[in-house]
Motif scaffolding. Sequence first.
Motif, PDB file in Angstrom:
ATOM      1  N   LYS A 175      -1.943  20.081 -87.390  1.00 19.47           N
ATOM      2  CA  LYS A 175      -0.778  19.205 -87.355  1.00 19.47           C
ATOM      3  C   LYS A 175       0.509  20.008 -87.206  1.00 19.47           C
ATOM      4  O   LYS A 175       1.410  19.626 -86.441  1.00 19.47           O
ATOM      5  CB  LYS A 175      -0.728  18.372 -88.641  1.00 19.47           C
ATOM      6  N   LEU A 176       0.602  21.134 -87.905  1.00 18.62           N
ATOM      7  CA  LEU A 176       1.822  21.943 -87.874  1.00 18.62           C
ATOM      8  C   LEU A 176       1.857  22.905 -86.690  1.00 18.62           C
ATOM      9  O   LEU A 176       2.918  23.409 -86.333  1.00 18.62           O
ATOM     10  CB  LEU A 176       1.965  22.727 -89.175  1.00 18.62           C
ATOM     11  N   GLY A 177       0.695  23.207 -86.112  1.00 17.69           N
ATOM     12  CA  GLY A 177       0.646  24.095 -84.961  1.00 17.69           C
ATOM     13  C   GLY A 177       0.985  25.530 -85.275  1.00 17.69           C
ATOM     14  O   GLY A 177       1.503  26.255 -84.428  1.00 17.69           O
ATOM     15  N   VAL A 178       0.676  25.964 -86.497  1.00 21.08           N
ATOM     16  CA  VAL A 178       0.990  27.324 -86.915  1.00 21.08           C
ATOM     17  C   VAL A 178      -0.108  27.808 -87.853  1.00 21.08           C
ATOM     18  O   VAL A 178      -0.760  26.997 -88.528  1.00 21.08           O
ATOM     19  CB  VAL A 178       2.362  27.360 -87.633  1.00 21.08           C
ATOM     20  N   GLU A 179      -0.350  29.132 -87.871  1.00 16.48           N
ATOM     21  CA  GLU A 179      -1.341  29.667 -88.797  1.00 16.48           C
ATOM     22  C   GLU A 179      -0.920  29.361 -90.230  1.00 16.48           C
ATOM     23  O   GLU A 179       0.242  29.492 -90.599  1.00 16.48           O
ATOM     24  CB  GLU A 179      -1.478  31.177 -88.616  1.00 16.48           C
ATOM     25  N   LEU A 180      -1.899  28.980 -91.024  1.00 12.43           N
ATOM     26  CA  LEU A 180      -1.638  28.544 -92.388  1.00 12.43           C
ATOM     27  C   LEU A 180      -2.388  29.435 -93.363  1.00 12.43           C
ATOM     28  O   LEU A 180      -3.550  29.786 -93.131  1.00 12.43           O
ATOM     29  CB  LEU A 180      -2.123  27.095 -92.527  1.00 12.43           C
ATOM     30  N   ARG A 181      -1.738  29.833 -94.460  1.00 11.78           N
ATOM     31  CA  ARG A 181      -2.384  30.584 -95.534  1.00 11.78           C
ATOM     32  C   ARG A 181      -2.322  29.750 -96.811  1.00 11.78           C
ATOM     33  O   ARG A 181      -1.233  29.387 -97.276  1.00 11.78           O
ATOM     34  CB  ARG A 181      -1.688  31.933 -95.748  1.00 11.78           C
ATOM     35  N   LEU A 182      -3.496  29.450 -97.373  1.00  5.16           N
ATOM     36  CA  LEU A 182      -3.606  28.638 -98.586  1.00  5.16           C
ATOM     37  C   LEU A 182      -4.491  29.371 -99.592  1.00  5.16           C
ATOM     38  O   LEU A 182      -5.330  30.188 -99.212  1.00  5.16           O
ATOM     39  CB  LEU A 182      -4.217  27.272 -98.270  1.00  5.16           C
ATOM     40  N   TYR A 183      -4.346  29.035-100.862  1.00  2.69           N
ATOM     41  CA  TYR A 183      -5.073  29.737-101.927  1.00  2.69           C
ATOM     42  C   TYR A 183      -6.210  28.891-102.486  1.00  2.69           C
ATOM     43  O   TYR A 183      -6.077  27.682-102.672  1.00  2.69           O
ATOM     44  CB  TYR A 183      -4.108  30.111-103.055  1.00  2.69           C
ATOM     45  N   ARG A 184      -7.314  29.578-102.771  1.00  2.85           N
ATOM     46  CA  ARG A 184      -8.475  28.912-103.357  1.00  2.85           C
ATOM     47  C   ARG A 184      -8.429  28.924-104.888  1.00  2.85           C
ATOM     48  O   ARG A 184      -9.243  28.272-105.531  1.00  2.85           O
ATOM     49  CB  ARG A 184      -9.770  29.588-102.884  1.00  2.85           C
ATOM     50  N   GLY A 185      -7.502  29.667-105.465  1.00  3.00           N
ATOM     51  CA  GLY A 185      -7.412  29.778-106.917  1.00  3.00           C
ATOM     52  C   GLY A 185      -6.096  29.269-107.456  1.00  3.00           C
ATOM     53  O   GLY A 185      -5.170  28.926-106.713  1.00  3.00           O
ATOM     54  N   LEU A 186      -6.022  29.226-108.761  1.00  5.58           N
ATOM     55  CA  LEU A 186      -4.799  28.852-109.461  1.00  5.58           C
ATOM     56  C   LEU A 186      -3.728  29.913-109.229  1.00  5.58           C
ATOM     57  O   LEU A 186      -3.987  31.111-109.346  1.00  5.58           O
ATOM     58  CB  LEU A 186      -5.087  28.737-110.959  1.00  5.58           C
ATOM     59  N   VAL A 187      -2.527  29.485-108.879  1.00  6.06           N
ATOM     60  CA  VAL A 187      -1.390  30.394-108.764  1.00  6.06           C
ATOM     61  C   VAL A 187      -0.723  30.457-110.134  1.00  6.06           C
ATOM     62  O   VAL A 187      -0.095  29.499-110.581  1.00  6.06           O
ATOM     63  CB  VAL A 187      -0.385  29.916-107.701  1.00  6.06           C
ATOM     64  N   ALA A 188      -0.894  31.576-110.813  1.00  5.28           N
ATOM     65  CA  ALA A 188      -0.351  31.730-112.168  1.00  5.28           C
ATOM     66  C   ALA A 188       1.004  32.414-112.113  1.00  5.28           C
ATOM     67  O   ALA A 188       1.212  33.365-111.348  1.00  5.28           O
ATOM     68  CB  ALA A 188      -1.312  32.546-113.029  1.00  5.28           C
ATOM     69  N   MET A 189       1.927  31.926-112.936  1.00  2.69           N
ATOM     70  CA  MET A 189       3.247  32.534-113.082  1.00  2.69           C
ATOM     71  C   MET A 189       3.555  32.677-114.565  1.00  2.69           C
ATOM     72  O   MET A 189       3.315  31.750-115.338  1.00  2.69           O
ATOM     73  CB  MET A 189       4.326  31.685-112.406  1.00  2.69           C
ATOM     74  N   ALA A 190       4.105  33.818-114.934  1.00  2.00           N
ATOM     75  CA  ALA A 190       4.449  34.049-116.332  1.00  2.00           C
ATOM     76  C   ALA A 190       5.563  35.083-116.412  1.00  2.00           C
ATOM     77  O   ALA A 190       5.649  35.990-115.581  1.00  2.00           O
ATOM     78  CB  ALA A 190       3.231  34.518-117.129  1.00  2.00           C
ATOM     79  N   GLU A 191       6.417  34.930-117.443  1.00  2.00           N
ATOM     80  CA  GLU A 191       7.531  35.847-117.621  1.00  2.00           C
ATOM     81  C   GLU A 191       7.105  37.056-118.459  1.00  2.00           C
ATOM     82  O   GLU A 191       6.275  36.928-119.364  1.00  2.00           O
ATOM     83  CB  GLU A 191       8.702  35.153-118.330  1.00  2.00           C
ATOM     84  N   VAL A 192       7.688  38.186-118.121  1.00  4.75           N
ATOM     85  CA  VAL A 192       7.500  39.408-118.893  1.00  4.75           C
ATOM     86  C   VAL A 192       8.892  39.967-119.190  1.00  4.75           C
ATOM     87  O   VAL A 192       9.717  40.116-118.273  1.00  4.75           O
ATOM     88  CB  VAL A 192       6.674  40.462-118.134  1.00  4.75           C
ATOM     89  N   ALA A 193       9.172  40.257-120.459  1.00  5.93           N
ATOM     90  CA  ALA A 193      10.466  40.810-120.857  1.00  5.93           C
ATOM     91  C   ALA A 193      10.336  42.313-121.057  1.00  5.93           C
ATOM     92  O   ALA A 193       9.576  42.771-121.914  1.00  5.93           O
ATOM     93  CB  ALA A 193      10.948  40.137-122.136  1.00  5.93           C
ATOM     94  N   PHE A 194      11.066  43.077-120.253  1.00  3.59           N
ATOM     95  CA  PHE A 194      11.121  44.531-120.407  1.00  3.59           C
ATOM     96  C   PHE A 194      12.357  44.857-121.244  1.00  3.59           C
ATOM     97  O   PHE A 194      13.465  44.410-120.923  1.00  3.59           O
ATOM     98  CB  PHE A 194      11.178  45.216-119.041  1.00  3.59           C
ATOM     99  N   THR A 195      12.170  45.603-122.307  1.00  7.80           N
ATOM    100  CA  THR A 195      13.255  45.853-123.251  1.00  7.80           C
ATOM    101  C   THR A 195      13.657  47.318-123.259  1.00  7.80           C
ATOM    102  O   THR A 195      12.832  48.215-123.062  1.00  7.80           O
ATOM    103  CB  THR A 195      12.844  45.437-124.672  1.00  7.80           C
ATOM    104  N   SER A 196      14.956  47.534-123.463  1.00 10.84           N
ATOM    105  CA  SER A 196      15.517  48.873-123.634  1.00 10.84           C
ATOM    106  C   SER A 196      16.543  48.799-124.752  1.00 10.84           C
ATOM    107  O   SER A 196      17.306  47.816-124.826  1.00 10.84           O
ATOM    108  CB  SER A 196      16.188  49.367-122.350  1.00 10.84           C
ATOM    109  N   PRO A 197      16.589  49.794-125.635  1.00 16.24           N
ATOM    110  CA  PRO A 197      17.539  49.771-126.755  1.00 16.24           C
ATOM    111  C   PRO A 197      18.977  49.591-126.273  1.00 16.24           C
ATOM    112  O   PRO A 197      19.430  50.273-125.346  1.00 16.24           O
ATOM    113  CB  PRO A 197      17.338  51.145-127.414  1.00 16.24           C
ATOM    114  N   GLY A 198      19.664  48.634-126.879  1.00 15.25           N
ATOM    115  CA  GLY A 198      21.068  48.416-126.571  1.00 15.25           C
ATOM    116  C   GLY A 198      21.334  47.688-125.276  1.00 15.25           C
ATOM    117  O   GLY A 198      22.496  47.532-124.878  1.00 15.25           O
ATOM    118  N   LYS A 199      20.301  47.220-124.579  1.00 11.54           N
ATOM    119  CA  LYS A 199      20.477  46.519-123.316  1.00 11.54           C
ATOM    120  C   LYS A 199      19.848  45.130-123.391  1.00 11.54           C
ATOM    121  O   LYS A 199      18.898  44.909-124.148  1.00 11.54           O
ATOM    122  CB  LYS A 199      19.835  47.307-122.172  1.00 11.54           C
ATOM    123  N   PRO A 200      20.380  44.168-122.602  1.00 13.53           N
ATOM    124  CA  PRO A 200      19.750  42.839-122.563  1.00 13.53           C
ATOM    125  C   PRO A 200      18.326  42.936-122.037  1.00 13.53           C
ATOM    126  O   PRO A 200      17.985  43.852-121.274  1.00 13.53           O
ATOM    127  CB  PRO A 200      20.648  42.048-121.601  1.00 13.53           C
TER     128      PRO A 200
END
Length: 274
Positions: free
Chosen positions: A205-230
């Motif tokens: 329908k779109l006339g273009v190569e398509l890339r799709l995933y067979r698995g769950l797309v997981a997203m999660a935050e990771v906080a990197f910390t340094s003394p005295g910095k946000p």
Amino acid sequence: MGGPEAPKETIATPPQLRDVMIVPRAPARNLSGNSTLTVFQQNWLFAQQWLRASPSTRMVVEVPVDGQLADIEAAFTTAIAKARGKEITLCIGHGGAGSFRGLTQTVFDTLPESAHGMIDHRGAMTREVLDFETIAEKQNGKWVPKPSGPAKLTLSQAKIDSLSPRFELLTRLGDKLKAGGVGRLRILSCNIGLDAQFGRDLAKKLGVELRLYRGLVAMAEVAFTSPGKPDDVREQVWIVDDENDPEGNRPPTDDKDHASFHEIPSHRESTFPP
């Protein structure tokens, strides 16, 4: 003495081509390790990391949350102008395949919408949208139910009215993608690649190569910390092998330069030719 100097010919420099990611306009800033993000903010944050990794070859286009179908069409139009021969990634909301995880049909979001379930979103692309011309026909410029659709069931006019704008949008996007010579479209949403027929039909329908995933797309935050910095909070993205154990194949969380923080995953992807 000679005459006036002829004006020098100006040669326009073509715009630099880029891979483009389309994301919700949902900024996530001033974060800490205690921040809780919506999926739209996760999409946005990962896109900024992806962009920073190669700003000269990448571009991010934002779509307003709870906007109109015209907004996602405008975003694609902008992306297509930059992505000739390159890749557009749609990173908005959720997706799912067939009856997997309780869905009634394969679906993915195009427009970031905060209300209702994904299947009811105005911008949701579903099997029904792809099959629209089997259940509806145009009469005097208006889409109406076919007298006898699949299994000789006639759908309501209200149902046709909810599907027709999405079908027409998909048709226009296909025309624009083909005319723009985009290399491929990637949809960064869960599980759609499990429905191979949907993938084949959507690519056609779109006339273009398509890339799709067979698995769950997981997203999660990771906080990197340094003394005295946000806190430096980053979004990590990976494709899950076992949905009963999403952390089982999670990439390392102690290296903020790991590809999972700034590259689009290719694990468990399926390719569908146009």
